[in-house]
Scaffold this active site. Structure first.
Site, mmCIF file in Angstrom:
data_model
loop_
_atom_site.group_PDB
_atom_site.id
_atom_site.type_symbol
_atom_site.label_atom_id
_atom_site.label_comp_id
_atom_site.label_asym_id
_atom_site.label_seq_id
_atom_site.Cartn_x
_atom_site.Cartn_y
_atom_site.Cartn_z
ATOM 1 N N ARG A 88 52.067 -2.093 4.876
ATOM 2 C CA ARG A 88 52.428 -1.140 5.949
ATOM 3 C C ARG A 88 51.674 -1.519 7.224
ATOM 4 O O ARG A 88 52.159 -1.322 8.330
ATOM 5 C CB ARG A 88 52.089 0.297 5.518
ATOM 6 N N SER A 109 47.814 13.561 -0.827
ATOM 7 C CA SER A 109 48.899 14.438 -0.344
ATOM 8 C C SER A 109 50.050 14.517 -1.343
ATOM 9 O O SER A 109 50.615 15.599 -1.575
ATOM 10 C CB SER A 109 49.407 13.964 1.021
ATOM 11 N N HIS A 156 41.819 10.255 4.020
ATOM 12 C CA HIS A 156 43.267 10.077 3.778
ATOM 13 C C HIS A 156 43.963 9.973 5.142
ATOM 14 O O HIS A 156 43.630 9.113 5.947
ATOM 15 C CB HIS A 156 43.744 11.249 2.902
ATOM 16 N N ASP A 197 46.456 2.886 8.239
ATOM 17 C CA ASP A 197 45.920 3.628 9.383
ATOM 18 C C ASP A 197 45.215 2.734 10.403
ATOM 19 O O ASP A 197 44.951 3.167 11.527
ATOM 20 C CB ASP A 197 44.949 4.708 8.888
ATOM 21 N N HIS A 215 41.003 0.822 0.186
ATOM 22 C CA HIS A 215 42.086 1.582 -0.454
ATOM 23 C C HIS A 215 41.735 1.816 -1.916
ATOM 24 O O HIS A 215 41.094 0.977 -2.547
ATOM 25 C CB HIS A 215 43.427 0.834 -0.351
HETATM 26 N N1 HAX Z 1 33.932 1.430 4.930
HETATM 27 C C1 HAX Z 1 32.737 1.568 4.323
HETATM 28 N N2 HAX Z 1 32.571 1.799 3.019
HETATM 29 C C2 HAX Z 1 33.678 1.833 2.269
HETATM 30 C C3 HAX Z 1 34.961 1.648 2.809
HETATM 31 C C4 HAX Z 1 35.063 1.451 4.202
HETATM 32 N N3 HAX Z 1 36.247 1.334 4.810
HETATM 33 N N4 HAX Z 1 35.863 1.756 1.816
HETATM 34 C C5 HAX Z 1 35.166 2.004 0.697
HETATM 35 N N5 HAX Z 1 33.836 2.047 0.962
HETATM 36 C C6 HAX Z 1 32.752 2.372 0.042
HETATM 37 C C7 HAX Z 1 33.016 3.744 -0.552
HETATM 38 O O1 HAX Z 1 32.616 4.780 0.338
HETATM 39 C C8 HAX Z 1 32.202 3.671 -1.823
HETATM 40 O O2 HAX Z 1 30.856 3.856 -1.481
HETATM 41 P P1 HAX Z 1 29.853 4.705 -2.440
HETATM 42 O O3 HAX Z 1 29.781 3.904 -3.697
HETATM 43 O O4 HAX Z 1 28.594 4.738 -1.648
HETATM 44 O O5 HAX Z 1 30.485 6.031 -2.633
HETATM 45 C C9 HAX Z 1 32.391 2.222 -2.242
HETATM 46 O O6 HAX Z 1 32.785 1.513 -1.063
HETATM 47 C C10 HAX Z 1 33.458 2.031 -3.307
HETATM 48 O O7 HAX Z 1 34.671 2.588 -2.836
HETATM 49 P P2 HAX Z 1 36.079 2.006 -3.320
HETATM 50 O O8 HAX Z 1 36.140 2.152 -4.799
HETATM 51 O O9 HAX Z 1 36.299 0.653 -2.755
HETATM 52 O O10 HAX Z 1 37.110 2.968 -2.590
HETATM 53 P P3 HAX Z 1 37.592 4.413 -3.033
HETATM 54 O O11 HAX Z 1 38.736 4.265 -3.940
HETATM 55 O O12 HAX Z 1 36.453 5.243 -3.521
HETATM 56 O O13 HAX Z 1 38.038 5.027 -1.639
HETATM 57 C C11 HAX Z 1 39.078 5.008 0.482
HETATM 58 C C12 HAX Z 1 39.192 4.587 -0.981
HETATM 59 C C13 HAX Z 1 40.380 4.701 1.174
HETATM 60 C C14 HAX Z 1 38.820 6.511 0.531
HETATM 61 C C15 HAX Z 1 37.917 4.218 1.136
HETATM 62 O O14 HAX Z 1 38.232 2.845 1.140
HETATM 63 C C16 HAX Z 1 37.599 4.683 2.548
HETATM 64 O O15 HAX Z 1 36.823 5.622 2.709
HETATM 65 N N6 HAX Z 1 38.186 4.027 3.605
HETATM 66 C C17 HAX Z 1 38.005 4.453 4.976
HETATM 67 C C18 HAX Z 1 38.874 5.648 5.305
HETATM 68 C C19 HAX Z 1 40.335 5.268 5.332
HETATM 69 O O16 HAX Z 1 40.725 4.307 5.976
HETATM 70 N N7 HAX Z 1 41.169 6.073 4.673
HETATM 71 C C20 HAX Z 1 42.618 5.869 4.665
HETATM 72 C C21 HAX Z 1 43.099 5.234 3.375
HETATM 73 C C22 HAX Z 1 44.591 5.024 3.345
HETATM 74 C C23 HAX Z 1 45.269 6.339 3.281
HETATM 75 O O17 HAX Z 1 45.208 7.092 2.337
HETATM 76 N N8 HAX Z 1 45.863 6.707 4.342
HETATM 77 O O18 HAX Z 1 46.285 7.963 4.412
#
Ligand code: HAX
Length: 436
Positions: free
Chosen positions: A325, A239, A269, A371, A316
């Site tokens: 947070r 964002s 996000h 979140d 994250h």
């Molecule tokens: N559950 C399961 N798998 C997860 C995970 C979770 N909570 N978090 C990361 N992974 C997986 C990823 O999907 C990725 O898998 P692939 O290799 O198969 O693609 C792998 O672990 C490596 O990911 P990463 O490098 O640890 O994390 P990213 O930087 O790619 O992504 C995210 C960060 C926040 C998007 C990710 O941790 C996620 O999807 N979390 C769940 C959704 C979430 O809570 N989002 C909110 C984040 C905070 C925010 O921005 N709030 O607005």
């Protein structure tokens, strides 16, 4: 000119020579390099954005203007009868890096009452959308609809570059002041049969939001805490980055923030707060009245992972520990709702999920983010329409990203335009051991 605007101008004039000197005298100094996996992997960890408004440390978490969350809460003036700072004082702090005086804050509260008057056409725009539109669509459309009154867009032709910050600040302030009323309108229109509650003069933003939502104390403090915690997380998150990117084309605050909100609405996000509640409620349903235990929580987490979904609220892109947070909200829950069943369940998930995610071995960060905890508080105070939660995030996020684009214009940050390459180029550089 308000005290805030006058102080901001002084700060901008002090800061400009620093950026100009870095560009002119040290422009060739190398601060980072880019690997193939960073190019293919969403530009993770490439140091290529600059902001002084917040900094996210991998271990420590967020600092707003150099202060961590407890320091920020302790430093800023609290609202009358409240435990948390006014959002207005936080806005002053984000923009200037200085803790405002009582007089500065009072002037800002009064200023926001005038700026906060939302044009009636905005409500017509919301009403014109299908009622089953997601509330983030309503918020983004409402923000975009005000573009026709942008002071930046009106002043653009004939304005000197050094003056861009002024109408950007005006638009940003108008938007920040109006967002709570727009959000409360969306809520009451969509879920409370259109029984709208008008803003009450004299209240600070948190108290007015609670009033317009129709939720009693201490929801005023919940709103203040929530908006401040969700405001800024440096510049690279979706964002913030989207808002910054769109603003770099000299699009005004309305175009830019509306775009940023659309990014916030993604499940990876800001929508994750809605996903967390959805996950928790469907787990509770499965339990069918049974107590949550370590075993059944573990099983539900594995079921989610095995079905190919992420555990919402965990992980994250930058942080490598529990999000402060999350901790700040957990402390609020421990004080105000320690025996709430959903809070207890969230704690149980906190106890179990990091181990499950570590065992799965994919995520770089098995710890909870903002979140994982936020929805439970809203639920407790009666806000149970959880597809609205990302709107609350959006109101808070406005503070950070709009302060940032005001400074972007003050420091004349240029059009953002990273360079792309082709897969064949990557293959060629891979074979040569680098781009030579
Ligand atoms: N559950 C399961 N798998 C997860 C995970 C979770 N909570 N978090 C990361 N992974 C997986 C990823 O999907 C990725 O898998 P692939 O290799 O198969 O693609 C792998 O672990 C490596 O990911 P990463 O490098 O640890 O994390 P990213 O930087 O790619 O992504 C995210 C960060 C926040 C998007 C990710 O941790 C996620 O999807 N979390 C769940 C959704 C979430 O809570 N989002 C909110 C984040 C905070 C925010 O921005 N709030 O607005």
């Amino acid at each position: 000119m308000t005290r805030l605007k006058a102080r901001l101008l002084e700060k901008i004039q002090e800061h400009r020579p620093r950026t100009q000197r870095l560009n002119k005298e040290f422009g060739d100094v190398v601060i980072d390099q880019v690997t193939i996996s960073q190019a293919l992997g969403g530009a993770r960890d490439i140091h290529a954005l600059v902001t002084d408004i917040s900094y996210l440390d991998y271990q420590e978490g967020i600092r707003f203007r150099g202060k961590n969350i407890p320091e920020t809460f302790a430093a800023l003036p609290t609202a009358p009868g409240g435990e948390y700072p006014t959002v207005e004082s936080f806005w002053y702090f984000l923009l200037t890096g200085e803790v405002p005086t009582k007089e500065d804050t009072e002037e800002l509260v009064a200023d926001f009452q005038i700026r906060g008057q939302v044009p009636s056409y905005v409500f017509d725009v919301i009403r014109a959308l299908p009622k089953d539109s997601h509330p983030m669509v309503m918020l983004s459309a409402a923000v975009l609809s005000m573009q026709k009154d942008s002071k930046f867009a009106a002043a653009y032709h004939g304005m000197k570059k050094n003056d861009y910050w002024d109408p950007m600040f005006e638009d940003a302030s108008d938007l920040v002041a109006r967002l709570p009323q727009i959000a409360a309108f969306i809520y009451r229109y969509k879920y409370k049969n259109g029984d709208i509650i008008a803003p009450k003069p004299g209240l600070d933003m948190g108290a007015n939001f609670a009033h317009m939502m129709g939720i009693a104390k201490p929801y005023d403090d919940v709103a203040r805490m929530y908006f401040i915690l969700h405001s800024d997380h440096e510049s690279g998150n979706v964002s913030a980055h989207t808002t910054h990117l769109v603003a770099s084309a000299l699009s005004d605050a309305y175009y830019s923030f509306s775009a940023g909100l659309n990014g916030l609405a993604g499940p990876l996000h800001g929508l994750a707060n809605q996903e967390v509640l959805d996950w928790i409620l469907s787990f509770q349903k499965q339990l069918n009245g049974a107590e949550p235990t370590e075993e059944n929580v573990k099983k539900a987490l594995w079921d989610t992972l095995n079905s190919g979904h992420v555990i919402p609220g965990y992980g994250h892109a930058i942080l490598r520990k529990t999000d402060p947070r999350y901790t700040a909200q957990m402390e609020f829950c421990q004080k105000h709702l320690p025996t709430d069943p959903l809070f207890k369940l969230v704690n149980m998930i906190y106890h179990v999920a990091p181990g499950v995610l570590t065992e799965q071995g994919k995520t770089k960060n098995p710890w909870p983010n903002v979140d994982a905890q936020s929805g439970v508080i809203q639920w407790y105070y009666g806000l149970r329409e959880y597809d609205f939660y990302t709107v609350l995030f959006g109101v808070g996020r406005g503070l950070g990203v709009l302060a940032n684009i005001t400074w972007d214009r003050a420091l004349s940050y240029p059009l953002e335009r990273p360079k792309s390459v082709t897969t064949a180029m990557l293959e060629e550089w891979a074979a040569k051991g680098g781009r030579k």
